[in-house]
Design a protein around this motif. Structure first.
Motif, PDB file in Angstrom:
ATOM      1  N   GLY A  11       1.983   2.074  -3.473  1.00 15.69           N
ATOM      2  CA  GLY A  11       0.761   1.710  -4.971  1.00 15.69           C
ATOM      3  C   GLY A  11      -0.631   3.168  -4.229  1.00 15.69           C
ATOM      4  O   GLY A  11      -0.471   3.037  -3.165  1.00 15.69           O
ATOM      5  N   GLN A  12      -1.781   3.281  -4.829  1.00 16.37           N
ATOM      6  CA  GLN A  12      -2.698   3.584  -4.701  1.00 16.37           C
ATOM      7  C   GLN A  12      -4.973   2.831  -4.118  1.00 16.37           C
ATOM      8  O   GLN A  12      -4.705   1.899  -4.770  1.00 16.37           O
ATOM      9  CB  GLN A  12      -3.037   4.887  -5.460  1.00 16.37           C
ATOM     10  N   ALA A  30       1.289  -0.982  -0.108  1.00 15.87           N
ATOM     11  CA  ALA A  30      -0.185   0.379  -0.112  1.00 15.87           C
ATOM     12  C   ALA A  30       0.709   1.173   0.224  1.00 15.87           C
ATOM     13  O   ALA A  30       0.573   2.406  -0.586  1.00 15.87           O
ATOM     14  CB  ALA A  30      -1.062  -0.179   1.102  1.00 15.87           C
ATOM     15  N   ASN A  31       2.037   1.320   0.375  1.00 16.81           N
ATOM     16  CA  ASN A  31       3.229   2.639   0.671  1.00 16.81           C
ATOM     17  C   ASN A  31       3.668   2.871  -0.962  1.00 16.81           C
ATOM     18  O   ASN A  31       4.483   3.332  -0.557  1.00 16.81           O
ATOM     19  CB  ASN A  31       3.842   2.217   1.428  1.00 16.81           C
TER      20      ASN A  31
END
Lengths: 114, 111
Positions: free
Chosen positions: A101-102, A98-99
């Motif tokens: 990507g979105q 997640a850090n």
């Protein structure tokens, strides 16, 4: 591009009823999420899943069950709807970590409990 | 206890002004801070994000200023347009898939 499809868009239930929301994504993303959005409280994480058949509890998992039987779908069950409950449930997916990507969100499913 | 706090809850500025939205966080382990924009009836969409190794990130009219020591960040929207009227969420995470959101700031741009 891909899309997140949530069904139903609107759900009206009775107190004590078990209610299920469904989410489909065609991004081929690994991770999927369910968030609850209440006015003035932002988005609170209910469950997330990093792969098929995986489930991770969020901060608000009590009163909910979730299921990730396929990579493309993630369902959420309200186990016993609370009287006068009103909220929007948002499904999202992300490609992995997640850090980097979105999150891609669906349009939401609005729940009203009579 | 809310780990990500946003202020103000609502903000109104005139078209052409700079809107400043504030965010603070509790967990010093957070290292990724995305801002999401949400229009009524839609899901949030990623607007701009910053990693904690940077203190500034620009994307057109949108700029994030980040202060790691004070655990604060802000989103500046320059030359505000009526189409920028939306709710903005500050979020944070630290190397796993669990992203924590703030309560949001509802921004209204008056023409």
């Amino acid at each position: 591009g891909g899309i997140i499809t949530q069904t139903p868009k609107f759900l009206i239930g009775q107190e004590g009823q078990k209610l299920t929301l469904k989410c489909q994504q065609n991004f081929n993303h690994d991770t999927m999420y369910w968030y609850r959005q209440d006015s003035g409280k932002g988005l609170r994480l209910i469950y997330y899943s990093i792969t098929e058949n995986d489930l991770q509890k969020g901060d608000l998992s009590e009163g909910y069950d979730a299921s990730r039987e396929k990579k493309s779908s993630f369902s959420l069950t309200v186990t016993s709807a609370q009287k006068n409950e009103m909220a929007v449930f948002l499904c999202a997916s992300s490609p992995g970590t997640a850090n980097t990507g979105q999150l891609y969100f669906g349009e939401g499913s609005k729940l009203t409990v009579l | 206890q809310q780990q990500v706090r946003q202020s103000p809850q609502s903000l109104t500025v005139w078209e052409g002004e700079t809107a400043i939205l504030n965010c603070s966080y509790e967990n010093s382990a957070f290292d990724y801070f995305p801002w999401y924009q949400q229009f009524p009836g839609e899901g949030p969409a990623l607007l701009i994000s910053i990693l904690s190794v940077s203190n500034k990130k620009e994307d057109g009219r949108f700029t994030i200023f980040f202060n790691k020591r004070e655990k604060k960040l802000s989103l500046h929207i320059a030359d505000s347009q009526p189409g920028d009227s939306a709710t903005y969420f500050c979020a944070a995470n630290y190397g796993n898939e669990k992203i924590t959101f703030g309560a949001g700031t509802k921004l209204t741009i008056k023409p």
